[in-house]
Design an enzyme around this catalytic site. Sequence first.
Site, PDB file in Angstrom:
ATOM      1  N   HIS A 101      -7.672  -5.631  -0.367  1.00  0.00           N
ATOM      2  CA  HIS A 101      -6.386  -4.882  -0.101  1.00  0.00           C
ATOM      3  C   HIS A 101      -5.462  -5.379   0.981  1.00  0.00           C
ATOM      4  CE1 HIS A 101      -3.628  -1.394  -0.633  1.00  0.00           C
ATOM      5  NE2 HIS A 101      -3.987  -1.113   0.545  1.00  0.00           N
ATOM      6  N   SER A 149       0.929  -1.124   0.084  1.00  0.00           N
ATOM      7  CA  SER A 149       0.034   0.158   0.180  1.00  0.00           C
ATOM      8  C   SER A 149       0.746   1.295   0.022  1.00  0.00           C
ATOM      9  CB  SER A 149      -0.874  -0.094   1.142  1.00  0.00           C
ATOM     10  OG  SER A 149      -2.196   0.864   1.205  1.00  0.00           O
ATOM     11  N   ASP A 165      -8.777  -5.022  -6.365  1.00  0.00           N
ATOM     12  CA  ASP A 165      -8.032  -4.149  -5.281  1.00  0.00           C
ATOM     13  C   ASP A 165      -8.140  -2.702  -5.820  1.00  0.00           C
ATOM     14  OD1 ASP A 165      -6.929  -2.602  -3.225  1.00  0.00           O
ATOM     15  OD2 ASP A 165      -5.116  -3.560  -3.273  1.00  0.00           O
TER      16      ASP A 165
END
Length: 421
Positions: free
Chosen positions: A389, A265, A322
């Site tokens: 995610h 991320s 995602d």
Amino acid sequence: MTLSVTPTSQPNTSPSFSKPNFNPTFSHPTTPTLPFNKSQLAWDRLKSNSVECNSPPLGHKWTQYQGINHWEGLLDPLDDNLRAEILRYGHFVESAYRAFDFDTNSLTYATCRFPETSLLPQTGMRKSGYRVTKNLQATCGVQLPSWISSVSQLPRVQSSWIGYVAVCEDEKEIRRLGRRDVVIALRGTATCLEWLENLRVTLTKLPEHMGCGSEECMVENGFLSLYVSKTDTCPSLQDMVREEVARVIQCYGHEPLSISITGHSLGAALALLCAYDITTTFKNSPMVSVVSFGGPRVGNDKFRAQLEKSGTRILRIVNSDDVITKVPGLVVPDDDVACNAGVHVAGLQTWFRKVVQDMQLVYADVGQELRVSSRESPYLKKGDVATCHDLKTYLHLVNGFVSSSCPYMSKTMQYPAEASL
């Protein structure tokens, strides 16, 4: 600015980038049926090692698995050794999450819960063969007005622990890897100010000390802020990375050496900035590779060109489901692609690109991509944005991926318990 370190003779959006849910929702169906097609051969190779797969020796082929040839021929179908390496780097990122203090009521909130000497053993990486040599912190450049404190009980931490540098020191592991490896592992978003930085999605020019020779080379404002911001008491993430990389090259530059930067991320975005900074700052830099999970876009096409020119090897693990991998900004076809689409369409695309460019929102994807999909796994809850995610979801999908025509197999290689999901 270019630094040269001489080795000694001594024997190291509006996107949401939240911490992963360490308990992604799994369903438990019966044995799934997935197509074999051209992946039968790849699946046969997996079955031969399905009982147990200890980390395979890489030896003189280590540069291939670090991307010297951009992982050509290793991604589809996914090579077993590369799968093991991707998962191994993913577990370093997991350790960063496990070491971070998420408790906002704690006096040690936003710091590392363990000392450097025990960080990896305490987070499930006791047998990794690596030792943490440097803790890393990131500082937010966002300044909130003081009255915010009176209406919000959440702590406003300017600088927070975001990851670490670890050097492989186990001789057996060094022989297996074919070189001494240095890992820079970076977690995703955890604090309120980091969230606010993520929302600063317009592109901005790189500062002069990171200049790429072109004023058109731009990156996301918030990511750059987290990388270069500092306080009177805390140096920037950039300064800490440069200092440790210089030390590592000084100590180990005389032997085969690699720098592997991995993140999830927000950490995946910062990994790209780290890689770019290392390869452009140190003219004698060892091979630098990035293995990222669920990363957002970071810069424009000029930034991508500079990354490629620097020799940085980038492997992005992308979950098709995602949303974070689809932000920030837009990817707009360039003029050459637009012209091939016909006069009317080309004119429309050129106009649209100009509008988005003026808004500083035209981004570009970088590196090589390994695309997986939550929808293909029978064990994952469908349509759950957080699960899609989650870092554990990414590791689960990589472990089951065979090829583009067979994106998930329930029978996959079994890794040592310490490296399990």
